[in-house]
Scaffold this motif. Sequence first.
Motif, PDB file in Angstrom:
ATOM      1  N   LYS A 124       0.838  -1.215   0.000  1.00 16.83           N
ATOM      2  CA  LYS A 124       0.000   0.000   0.000  1.00 16.83           C
ATOM      3  C   LYS A 124       0.873   1.265   0.000  1.00 16.83           C
ATOM      4  O   LYS A 124       0.504   2.282  -0.580  1.00 16.83           O
ATOM      5  CB  LYS A 124      -0.937  -0.003   1.217  1.00 16.83           C
ATOM      6  N   GLU A 128       0.418   4.274  -2.615  1.00 15.98           N
ATOM      7  CA  GLU A 128       0.137   5.653  -2.193  1.00 15.98           C
ATOM      8  C   GLU A 128       1.152   6.632  -2.789  1.00 15.98           C
ATOM      9  O   GLU A 128       0.823   7.785  -3.080  1.00 15.98           O
ATOM     10  CB  GLU A 128       0.134   5.723  -0.660  1.00 15.98           C
ATOM     11  N   TYR A 163     -11.029   2.476   0.156  1.00 13.18           N
ATOM     12  CA  TYR A 163      -9.601   2.835   0.189  1.00 13.18           C
ATOM     13  C   TYR A 163      -9.084   3.058  -1.237  1.00 13.18           C
ATOM     14  O   TYR A 163      -8.448   4.082  -1.533  1.00 13.18           O
ATOM     15  CB  TYR A 163      -8.799   1.727   0.886  1.00 13.18           C
TER      16      TYR A 163
END
Length: 652
Positions: A124, A128, A163
Motif C-alpha cells: 500500500k 500511495e 480505500y
Amino acid sequence: MFATDFVHLHVHSEYSLLDGCCRIGQLVDKAYNNGQKAVAVTDHGVMYGAVEFYKKAIKKGIKPIIGCEVYVAPRKRTDKLKGPDSEYTHLVLLCKNNTGYQNLIKMVSLSFTEGFYNKPRIDKELLEKYHDGLIASSACLAGEIPKALLKGDMEAAASSALYFKELFGKDNFYLELQDHGLAEQKRINPFLIKLSKQLDIPLIATNDAHYINKEDRLMHKVLLCIQTGTKITEKLPLEFKTDEFYLKSTEEMAELFPGHEDAVRNTEEMAELFKDVPEAISNTAKIAEMCNVSFEFGKIKLPYFDTGDEDHFEFFKRKCFEGMYRIYGQNPEKQVTDRLNYELSVINKMGYTDYYLIVWDFVNFAKTHDIPVGPGRGSGAGSLAAYCIGITGIDPLRYDLLFERFLNPERVSMPDFDIDFCYVKRQKVIDYVINKYGSDRVAQIVTFGTMAARAAVRDVGRVMDIPYALCDKTAKLIPQAIGMTINKALSSSRELKELYDNDERIKELIDMAIKLEGMPRHASTHAAGVVISDKPVSEYVPLSLNDGAVVTQYTMTALEELGLLKMDFLGLRNLTVIDDTEKFIRKFKPDFNIEAIPMNDKATLEMMGEGQTDGVFQFESEGMKNVLRKFKPESIEDLIAIISLYRPGPMD
C-alpha cells in the motif's frame, strides 16, 4: 467512444510464464478479428512483453493498453515471515499516460528488488506514492475485495473498495465482474454490484484471458502442468475449472453481461442480475479511451561522460589523432587522415561521441589493469577511429574494412562494439562501469529460455505420461540444427513423419508440442549484455531479479529500440589461456612479447595447415581442421577467408 463497446482489460500473454499462453502476435490478431479497437496486457507481476505488445498492436491498428496484474503484500513489502506474509492479493493496474507508465515500472521494479517473497510484491505504501496516472481494478477471485466477499466479510470488502476509490480517484478505480462459470464468481458478483451502487464505484466486465481460443484450454492445462511438475491426469495445484478463460468476442461478453435483450448464455438469475449494469461493458471502452501511453523509439539516451572542461568532441578527436600519429607515424598518408576526419564527422553528426568515449574508457581500464582484451570483432573493427583510440586492435585500412558497416547516417539502430574480455576478470570491468556511472544506472539484461523443438517434445511427453523411452526416441529424431523446428523436422526426417502418421499418441504429442514450441519457459540473465543509462534504469524500464542480479525486464532488442546504451561484455576463455601462456613463457624468456610475433609467421601457418589447432579459437572443430589441411593457408588473409566462409550462412 470506440465503435466497439467492449475492450479486454485483463489478459495474460505468454510472458505470464508457464501460465498465460496468449502469444502476443496472435492476441493482437484475435482482438483485431473480433473488431475490438484496443486490448490490454496485464501479466502477473511482470511487464516483460510490454514493448513487443506495443509495437505489434500499433502495427495492427489496435490501441495497446499497458498494464500489470500486481501482487500486493498483506503487510509491508519488506515483511517476509512465513505465515503472515505468505498470502498476497491481486490488483490490476493500467497506465492512463506516461506518468502512469513511469509509476508502474517503478513499482514493478521495487516489487522484485525490495518486495520479492515467493512472488514480486508491492504494498500500500508504494501504491500511495506511485498511483498517479494509473487506473486500478479489483482483479479476479484473488483480489483483496473478492477475497473478503468470499469470506462473507462485506464490511472488509467495503473498506477496501473505499480505500482504492479514495486513493485512485472516482473515475480511476473499478470493480471487476467476471463469469467463467465458477460457483465462487456467481456467489460474489451480486455483492460486487451491491458495493458498486452503495459506494458509487463503477463496474467493468473482464474475462481474465489466459489463452486465445476456447479450444486452447488443453494447451493451457499442459502449460500449467509443466509449471507445477504434474501430469495431465493428476489434480493441479493451480486449477482452471472451466474452458471460459479465453479472449472472447464482444458478442460473447455482451451475452454474458448484457445491457441488451439477448442474454442467451446466462441463466435467468444471472441475466436478471446483470441487466441493470450495462455500463460494465461500456466502461471497458471508456477506460480504453482514457489510456494513452506512447513509447519513444530511436532517441539515444547515452550516459554522461566526464571530460572535465574540454569539449567532448574535441577531447575525442585529440585522442584519435594522438593514436593515429602513434600508429602511422608523424606524417601519415593522406588516405589515413581523410578516413579519420570522415569518420569523426559522421560520429559527431550522429551523436555518438560519448558512445565511443564510454567504450574507450572501460577498454582502457581493462588494458591498464592486466585484464586481457580481444582485438575486436564484428563490424566495429571497420572503424579507424576505434583503432586509433585503442578500442580495437585491427587496422581497418590494411584489411579494407568498411566503416559504413558499423556506422552510417542511414543506420537506424545503435552501433554495437562487441568486446571480448578474459572470462576470469570480466566482472572487474563490469564493476568498474557500475562504480563509474552508479549502481542504479547499470543493469544486466534479461533473456528468455524458450521451449525449443526437442525440449517441447520432452516437456509435453512427461505431462501426457508418455513412456520416457518413446518420448526420448521421438525427440532425438528432431535434427540438432540452427533454426530447427518440429514442422521442419517432420519434413526432413522420414522416420519422425512415419511415427507421427502411424502412432496416435505421438501425433497428439507432436501436435501439442508444436503449439507450445518457442514459448518463453523461464527468464534468465544474458551472458554478456549490460545496459548503462543517463538516469536510474528503472526510470526507463522495469527491473527484476535473476539469481540475485538486477536485470532489465526488456530484452536486448527492446532496449536498443528504446535508445538505451547496451554493451556486450563478452567473457572469452581463450584470452585467459593466452594470457596464462604468455606469463608462463616469461618465466623462462622474460622479454617475450606476443605482439612481436609476425602475422605471417611461417611455423604457425604450417602448424595450422596440418590441422594442429586444438585450443585455437574458432579453428578447433574437425570440419575446420579438414578445411585447413586441404587449403594449406600461407597468410593471415587465407585464415581470414577460411573463417569467414566456414560459417552457416556462406556454407549454405
